[in-house]
Design an enzyme around this catalytic site. Structure first.
Site, PDB file in Angstrom:
ATOM      1  N   HIS A 187      -8.001   8.173   4.379  1.00 43.20           N
ATOM      2  CA  HIS A 187      -8.113   9.278   3.440  1.00 43.20           C
ATOM      3  C   HIS A 187      -8.351  10.581   4.190  1.00 43.20           C
ATOM      4  O   HIS A 187      -9.098  10.612   5.163  1.00 43.20           O
ATOM      5  CB  HIS A 187      -9.284   9.053   2.481  1.00 43.20           C
TER       6      HIS A 187
ATOM      7  N   ARG B 155      -7.483  -2.715  -2.833  1.00 43.10           N
ATOM      8  CA  ARG B 155      -7.806  -1.558  -1.990  1.00 43.10           C
ATOM      9  C   ARG B 155      -9.164  -0.989  -2.405  1.00 43.10           C
ATOM     10  O   ARG B 155     -10.000  -0.657  -1.562  1.00 43.10           O
ATOM     11  CB  ARG B 155      -6.705  -0.509  -2.118  1.00 43.10           C
TER      12      ARG B 155
ATOM     13  N   ARG C 193      -2.193  -0.656   1.328  1.00 39.22           N
ATOM     14  CA  ARG C 193      -1.353  -0.563   0.137  1.00 39.22           C
ATOM     15  C   ARG C 193      -0.292  -1.660   0.220  1.00 39.22           C
ATOM     16  O   ARG C 193       0.076  -2.114   1.311  1.00 39.22           O
ATOM     17  CB  ARG C 193      -0.686   0.807   0.050  1.00 39.22           C
TER      18      ARG C 193
END
Length: 227
Positions: A198, A175, A78
């Site tokens: 994740h 991303r 990010r």
């Protein structure tokens, strides 16, 4: 099939009162829409190469921007995570990089690919001002050499896209791109999810544009589903 039933139920409840269970159903419905949107956001390999090639690495700013773009594309970071990177977060001996999450206070270690390490090393040698006082890796080239903000990282991506003549491009698109390129290269969903950090396999499917069969192979049953 269980996932499809849950999504259909969520869509049917859009007009119902906003109860906690309805909000959860709505979130599952948005997962499907987000997956469709991801198809529009991932850049292809040719576009990635053009973005990287648009950086003039003979200049300080070009070295910095090339390193930033390489990290975004190869590690799926990010913008805020790139902005937070500190010199001590790079473990050259172990070939790893410590990522401080932009969401929360967690940190995780990721492998440092050779091309990413080379891009960072070139920037540290030829791009990062020697008079920089702080420990932040990516800083302004002109004085005062403050650390780049999340917005500044996003601007680097946007300006690279403009140089290539692309439509407006956001850092988060890269991303999605990292996940999609990994999938095309044969990486598994768990591997992609590990890189993107994740906690939910469905979230990974949004980024990697996974087909229903691949998603079904790793999805956990929803509470209350009959085996």
């Amino acid at each position: 099939m269980a996932l499809r039933r849950r999504v259909q139920t969520a869509a049917a409840r859009r007009g119902a009162p906003d109860r906690p269970c309805d909000r959860k159903a709505g979130q599952r419905s948005r997962v499907v829409q987000d997956r469709r949107n991801a198809r529009k956001t991932a850049a292809n390999s040719d576009q990635v190469q053009r973005l990287l090639a648009s950086c003039d690495t003979s200049t300080r700013s070009g070295c910095r921007d090339f390193a930033v773009l390489t990290m975004l594309v190869r590690l799926g970071l990010r913008a805020g995570e790139v902005a937070k990177l500190q010199l001590e977060h790079i473990d050259w001996r172990a070939g790893e990089i410590v990522i401080a999450h932009s969401k929360g206070n967690r940190t995780e270690r990721l492998p440092l690919p050779a091309d990413v390490g080379e891009a960072i090393a070139a920037y540290l040698r030829h791009g990062r001002p020697a008079s920089t006082q702080g420990r932040t890796v990516f800083v302004r080239i002109t004085a005062p050499h403050h650390a780049l903000t999340t917005g500044a990282v996003t601007q680097i991506v946007r300006h690279a896209g403009e140089r290539c003549g692309f439509e407006p491009i956001h850092a988060h698109r890269l991303r999605h791109t990292a996940a999609t390129l990994m999938l095309r290269g044969g990486a598994s969903l768990p591997e992609i999810g590990q890189l993107l950090r994740h906690r939910n396999a469905i979230t990974t499917s949004i980024y990697a544009k996974v087909d229903r069969d691949a998603l079904r192979s790793i999805a956990r049953p929803w509470p209350g589903d009959v085996a």
